[in-house]
Motif scaffolding. Structure first.
Motif, short mmCIF file in Angstrom:
data_model
loop_
_atom_site.label_atom_id
_atom_site.label_comp_id
_atom_site.label_asym_id
_atom_site.label_seq_id
_atom_site.Cartn_x
_atom_site.Cartn_y
_atom_site.Cartn_z
N HIS A 113 24.83 60.27 8.60
CA HIS A 113 25.97 59.93 7.85
C HIS A 113 26.59 61.03 7.33
O HIS A 113 25.85 62.20 6.96
CB HIS A 113 25.52 59.16 6.50
N HIS A 114 27.88 61.22 7.24
CA HIS A 114 28.70 62.37 6.60
C HIS A 114 29.85 61.80 6.00
O HIS A 114 30.52 60.92 6.82
CB HIS A 114 28.95 63.36 7.71
N GLU B 72 33.55 58.75 10.05
CA GLU B 72 33.39 57.33 10.14
C GLU B 72 31.92 56.94 10.08
O GLU B 72 31.09 57.63 10.86
CB GLU B 72 34.04 56.86 11.45
N PRO B 73 31.46 55.86 9.49
CA PRO B 73 30.18 55.32 9.56
C PRO B 73 29.67 55.25 11.09
O PRO B 73 30.36 54.89 11.72
CB PRO B 73 30.03 54.23 8.62
N VAL C 148 19.55 45.53 7.43
CA VAL C 148 20.79 45.97 7.84
C VAL C 148 20.87 47.57 7.54
O VAL C 148 20.03 48.27 6.71
CB VAL C 148 21.83 45.36 7.03
N ALA C 149 21.76 48.16 8.30
CA ALA C 149 21.95 49.60 7.88
C ALA C 149 23.09 49.67 6.76
O ALA C 149 24.29 49.20 6.99
CB ALA C 149 22.65 50.31 9.13
N ALA C 150 22.73 50.35 5.82
CA ALA C 150 23.31 50.41 4.41
C ALA C 150 24.65 51.18 4.57
O ALA C 150 25.72 50.76 4.07
CB ALA C 150 22.56 51.16 3.44
N CYS C 151 25.00 51.99 5.71
CA CYS C 151 25.95 53.03 5.89
C CYS C 151 27.15 51.86 6.74
O CYS C 151 28.23 52.53 6.54
CB CYS C 151 25.58 54.15 6.67
N ARG D 135 28.51 47.91 18.69
CA ARG D 135 28.97 48.04 17.18
C ARG D 135 28.24 47.17 16.32
O ARG D 135 27.90 45.85 16.92
CB ARG D 135 30.62 48.32 16.78
N PRO D 136 27.87 47.22 15.06
CA PRO D 136 27.30 46.32 14.48
C PRO D 136 28.22 44.99 14.15
O PRO D 136 29.26 45.52 13.99
CB PRO D 136 26.81 47.14 13.05
N LYS D 137 27.47 43.94 14.16
CA LYS D 137 28.39 42.75 14.13
C LYS D 137 28.33 42.18 12.50
O LYS D 137 28.19 40.83 12.48
CB LYS D 137 28.13 41.76 15.13
N TYR D 138 28.39 42.92 11.66
CA TYR D 138 28.06 42.44 10.26
C TYR D 138 29.45 41.69 10.05
O TYR D 138 29.42 40.61 9.23
CB TYR D 138 28.02 43.68 9.22
#
Lengths: 204, 571
Positions: free
Chosen positions: A37-38, A42-43, A63-66, B322-325
């Motif tokens: 992350h930066h 973009e995440p 889940v990925a928090a970013c 890509r994540p599908k949130y």
């Protein structure tokens, strides 16, 4: 841009709807570790070290928090047995490639990761993509990119572009959590840059 | 041919086509599927053309090169209409006999009929052949009756009447309701209710919406979508247009492989013909509804068939998931609501609209309705593509349709879902083909590739093979998938070579948990599938190899020819 309230590690946190869980946590000083992350980029969601547990509608998921968008009444746990187990193993997997990375070593101490758990395969690069994305998103230069897929994936400089662009920049160097980027760059420079000749020097 | 501008004109056109056709005129249908093509059916096609020209019968006999007829094992297949006599393993030298005896003199040639190896009985017609007898070919059955390059053939069979019904007799809500009532579940792998997916895209904010046919079918051992789409492109296209109407989309995409020339050609012809007839493009059939379709080709990697990666590709970006949130039905191509279904799902749509959801739900099980296409391969007598009602037991598929295991071997397991799927042991062979039952056994149906495994196959080797496939085909973006698969492959390879250690199984289980819990997309999350299902049913094989594998492996090497570089790694 409306405000919502969610719960992170038992604490009520105010956030605006377009924020991610990572941003909301950081805004109140709750630390979630990240490697890819930066803030300027973009995440990406590649390293998965920021994996947290969230609870919505009675269902718990990882889940990925970013990347995960905040929602009203979302319950987030940034540490749990499950989360710690995942982070520990992800670190062990990465340490097989970059055993001397200070960033990884520091996290390894926190999560009890064993750097010798998996056989060493010292590619040094952990493929966080910071250099690739910085070059593309911020510098719009696209000098360094990913090549190949799956376990063969690596970063690679495009020599023609690197010879033209990198001498004046090298801003990606300090972003690298290992030494792989600089190694890759200098290798490209040594092998593929045109050798300076009197004419080209005078042209400049 | 001129444009058709109303529902009535469509029926007129259909009647005109039918009136020119004589049902009694003999027709020779030659399977032009991929497998029969490889078996040299081009020589058979030209032999028929020559023979018919030689006997000056051009006006009396119709020759039709069709899509896949399913019975690949016994190809090339030739079917003689109107009697529907089915000849298998036809050679060019058989052609003169077929023309003069069967077509002209109406005599059946015994030697070309399929003979049941068990009973010794000969089968004259399709449905007398055991391979076809227990099938219900709702979607695939038309393949033998039409030339995929002819829209008139499709119209003659009632094609595009479901589209006309949708546009003129039903509102878009009613179309959606019918699909929901039919309980149509996605055939691409997840089994997610198609109606709910459509509804999400329909209700998502925004005027610009997209619909996609996923014809990527990258899974090894899956070849049914290609067979259906190549053999009957209009049935898929009709379904897509109906879906677009229900969702409120005016732009569709067909995403497929760059290296399937036959399929691409048939799709392109179908699109051009549909446009000429006014069934696609502006103001379809004069209804005011407009819809265009674009074909997009992949760059040849497995993960680009994953829905979000596929949409990235259509967007002109690297095909990485890509994540599908936020679901793709809400934010897909260019951030717009996008509904994606696979080939077989779309092909079901016109049937449901024409015959009604009640008819559809009368087929199948409690929660899995309709029929399912299966590509059957591996250690099985009859390799091919088949279509059975959901609820058919795996035993029926393997023994009645598949003809059992060749060379007198015993069946060990059947594997579903390819590299991210799982294996079902022989002891559970009475399990019905059902989305939930199979998923419950750790072997989700996937797209419908069914691999039959005999007693000689090592399940550890099978797991290694799939991990090796995924190690190359994962995009490599996220750590759990890329690194987890790398380590799992290393461990399973070492077990397979007799170098396994105590604790390897536990380490594989731990890696599986991390892959399933932390990976970015479904590829990584389900990559441990083959390991998890084989450790559940065939744990003894892993344990045996870890304990005694070294000696077994060495003795097996003496008996087999081992490539030099592999032998070196063992030493």
């Amino acid at each position: 841009m409306s405000e919502i309230i969610l719960r992170i590690d038992g604490k009520e946190v105010k956030a605006s709807t377009e924020m991610t869980v990572l941003a909301a946590a950081r805004s109140v000083g709750i630390n979630i570790p990240t490697l890819c992350h930066h803030e300027k980029l973009e995440p990406y969601g590649g390293c998965r070290i920021c994996t947290v547990e969230v609870e919505t509608g009675g269902r718990t998921s990882l889940v990925a928090a970013c990347l995960y968008p905040v929602q009203p009444d979302l319950v987030v746990r940034t540490r749990s047995e499950n989360v710690d187990k995942i982070r520990k193993m992800l670190l062990e997997l990465l340490l097989a490639h970059a055993p001397d990375s200070l960033e990884l070593e520091q996290l390894a101490r926190e999560y009890g990761a064993d750097k010798n758990r998996f056989e060493k395969e010292s590619s040094f690069c952990i493929l966080c993509g910071l250099c690739v994305r910085y070059c593309a998103e911020i510098k719009k230069a696209n000098v360094v990119g990913f090549v190949e897929s799956g376990t063969r994936r690596e970063i690679s400089f495009i020599p023609e572009r690197a010879a033209r662009e990198c001498w004046k920049c090298k801003e990606c160097f300090p972003l690298c959590p290992t030494v792989a980027l600089q190694a890759a760059y200098f290798l490209t420079e040594a092998l593929a840059f045109p050798s300076p000749s009197p004419e080209s020097e005078s042209e400049r | 041919m001129s444009r058709i501008n109303s529902a009535a004109e469509l029926e007129d056109r259909r009647q005109k086509i039918l009136s020119k056709r004589d049902g009694e005129k003999p027709a020779i249908a030659i399977c032009g599927g991929t497998s029969c093509l490889a078996l040299g059916n081009d020589r058979i096609i030209s032999a028929f053309e020559d023979e018919i020209a030689g006997q000056s019968l051009e006006n009396r006999i119709h020759v039709r090169v069709t899509g896949c007829l399913g019975f690949c094992q016994k190809g090339p297949i030739v079917v003689i209409y109107p009697e529907e006599i089915c000849y298998t393993e036809v050679k060019p030298e058989d052609v003169p006999d077929i023309v003069s005896q069967t077509v002209v003199s109406k005599k059946v040639i015994d030697r070309l009929l399929f003979t049941d190896p068990d009973s010794g009985q000969r089968a004259t017609h399709f449905n007398e052949i055991p391979f076809y007898r227990k099938q219900q070919r709702n979607l695939f059955g038309d393949n033998s009756k039409l030339d995929p390059k002819s829209i008139d053939d499709f119209l003659a069979l009632g094609g595009y009447s479901a589209l006309s019904k949708s546009l003129f007799e039903l509102t878009s809500e009613q179309v959606l309701d019918e699909i929901k009532k039919a309980d149509l579940r996605g055939r691409g792998g997840g089994g997610f209710p198609a109606g709910l997916k459509w509804e999400t895209a329909r209700n998502a904010p925004g005027d610009e919406k997209y619909v996609i046919v996923n014809a990527h079918e990258g899974e090894p051992g899956a070849f049914m979508d290609r067979a259906l789409f190549t053999g009957n492109p209009h049935i898929v296209l009709e379904g897509l247009i109906i879906g677009a109407y229900a969702v409120g989309s005016h732009q569709g995409y067909i995403y497929t492989h760059h290296d399937t020339p036959q399929l691409r050609e048939n799709i392109n012809i179908a699109l051009t013909q549909a446009e000429e007839y006014g069934l696609l493009g502006e103001n379809i059939l004069g209804s005011g509804f407009s819809f265009a379709v674009e074909v997009h080709l992949d760059i040849g990697i497995f993960v680009s068939g994953e829905s979000s990666a596929l949409m990235m590709a259509i967007d002109g970006k690297t095909p990485e998931p890509r994540p599908k949130y936020i679901r793709t039905s809400v934010s897909g191509i260019r951030g717009k609501p996008t509904n994606l279904n696979n080939v077989e799902t779309w092909a079901n749509v016109p049937r449901i609209i024409s015959k009604g959801s009640e008819w559809y739900t009368s087929i199948g099980t409690e929660r899995s309705k309709g029929t399912k296409l299966i590509s059957l391969s591996g250690n099985i007598v009859n390799t091919g593509v088949m279509e059975v009602p959901l609820g058919t037991t795996l035993r029926t598929i393997v023994y009645d349709i598949g003809g059992g295991i060749p060379n007198g071997k015993k069946l060990k397991a059947v594997h579903f879902g390819g590299p991210m799927g799982g294996s079902i042991p022989e002891s559970l062979l009475d399990t019905p083909l059902d989305f939930d039952e199979l998923a419950h056994l750790g072997a989700p149906m996937g797209a419908g590739g069914m691999l039959v495994i005999d007693e000689d196959m090592s399940m550890v080797e099978l797991t290694r093979y799939f991990l090796d496939f995924l190690a190359n085909e994962s995009c490599g973006k996220c750590v759990p998938c890329r690194e987890g698969i790398r380590q799992m492959l290393k461990i399973v390879t070492s077990i397979n070579q007799g170098k396994g250690r105590e604790g390897d199984i536990e380490l594989l289980e731990e890696l599986s948990e991390v892959l399933a819990g932390a990976s970015l997309c479904a590829l990584g999350r389900t990559a441990p599938g083959p390991f998890l299902s084989t450790i559940r049913s065939f744990r003894d094989e892993y344990e045996f190899l870890i304990k005694d594998g070294d000696s077994v492996y060495r003795s097996s090497l003496k008996n087999e020819e081992v490539p030099a570089e592999r032998a070196k790694t063992i030493e």
